[in-house]
Design an enzyme around this catalytic site. Structure first.
Site, short mmCIF file in Angstrom:
data_model
loop_
_atom_site.label_atom_id
_atom_site.label_comp_id
_atom_site.label_asym_id
_atom_site.label_seq_id
_atom_site.Cartn_x
_atom_site.Cartn_y
_atom_site.Cartn_z
N TYR A 135 -10.74 -3.63 2.35
CA TYR A 135 -9.84 -2.56 1.88
C TYR A 135 -8.46 -3.14 1.55
CZ TYR A 135 -6.54 1.33 2.48
OH TYR A 135 -5.50 2.23 2.32
N ARG A 173 2.34 1.82 17.58
CA ARG A 173 2.40 1.12 16.29
C ARG A 173 3.16 1.94 15.24
NH1 ARG A 173 -1.30 1.67 12.06
NH2 ARG A 173 -1.17 -0.01 10.51
#
Ligand code: NAI
Ligand code: 15L
Length: 260
Positions: A135, A173
């Protein structure tokens, strides 16, 4: 008559959100996706179903539009075969059609083009790409295809290396990668409205205090983010040690076979 802005991937998560926001700002829109638009059509919008793999249909789709926002395609890590169909073949069809019609493309690239940098490393968009899977590799291809299209044909494009575009950050994150919906809209409007962009690469990220991403072309296109994920801190870390080590998070851990 105003030529509409073309939005691919309109039926997806970001497409639906953006379609209603751009319509509220008065943009005429041509929405497109392989699946039907699930909401009532925003005012001033039309919907044209197209599979990006259908080269002739993509060519027709672009005719008469004014600039293209390209969100359509595979948006997560998948086997090579499924990724290349929409994200390499389909993307190339769109760029070829745009080139013939001399249209600017605003492309949803991704942080997964650089996902294998360790967390905490401060990056420039000029640093070498380190895709964290097929991806991310397809997004790297999109940025490079556009570089070639600009150098060879003068086709303008803006590449948004989007982090995590969410209503609000939910894990540690995201304190570095979050792109708020309002900042996403600001980025898109800047990319559409700037007079000349050339080939620009901009981190698709809010003004996060803990951002890993610095030098880019944001100033050149007039993008000034205003939100900061820090307002939601602290947030829990997620995933295995590999996911916690690299900027791409869980995508890097997918099929990771190195012992270190
Ligand atoms: P999504 O998966 O919800 O939307 C993608 C849309 O593309 C879907 O509606 C799908 O039907 C359409 N599509 C897939 N294959 C197609 C084909 N062959 N022909 C026509 N349409 C096709 O993804 P989301 O979250 O809305 O993301 C939009 C874009 O932004 C994607 O390109 C994604 O890679 C990129 N991006 C998103 C991020 C995020 O935080 N949501 C982060 C980084 C990049
Ligand atoms: C992406 O590229 C994906 O499209 C999205 O679903 C999120 O996973 C995002 O990156 C992220 O890294 O948080």
């Amino acid at each position: 008559m105003t030529r509409p802005v073309l939005l691919t991937g309109a039926s997806g998560t970001l497409g639906r959100m953006l379609a209603s926001r751009l319509a509220r700002k008065g943009y005429a829109l041509r929405l497109s996706d392989i699946v039907a638009f699930p909401d009532p059509l925003p005012e001033g919008a039309e919907f044209v179903p197209v599979d990006l793999l259908d080269e002739a249909a993509v060519h027709d789709l672009v005719q008469g539009t004014h600039q293209i926002i390209h969100l359509g395609g595979i948006s997560v890590e998948k086997p090579f075969r499924s990724v290349i169909d929409a994200n390499i073949l389909g993307l190339t069809h769109l760029f070829e059609a745009a080139r013939q019609d001399r249209q600017r493309i605003v492309f949803a690239s991704s942080n997964h083009a650089i996902g294998f940098y360790e967390r905490g490393e401060k990056l420039s968009v000029r640093d070498p790409m380190r895709p964290d899977g097929y991806y991310g590799l397809s997004k790297a291809y999109g940025e490079l295809l556009a570089r070639m299209m600009f150098d060879k044909h003068g086709l303008e494009s803006v590449h948004m290396r989007i982090g995590s575009c969410l209503p609000q950050p939910t894990e540690a994150r995201h304190l570095s990668t979050w792109l708020s919906h309002d900042d996403f809209e600001r980025l898109i409007v800047a990319a559409l409205e700037t007079k000349a962009t050339g080939h620009a690469i901009v981190w698709g990220v809010s003004a996060n205090r803990q951002s890993w991403w610095g030098d880019d072309d944001a100033a050149r296109i007039g993008y000034v983010p205003q939100d900061d994920a820090e307002h939601f801190a602290p947030l829990p870390d997620q995933g295995d040690p590999v996911a916690r080590r690299f900027q791409g998070g869980s995508f890097t851990a997918h099929d990771y076979t190195r012992g270190d």
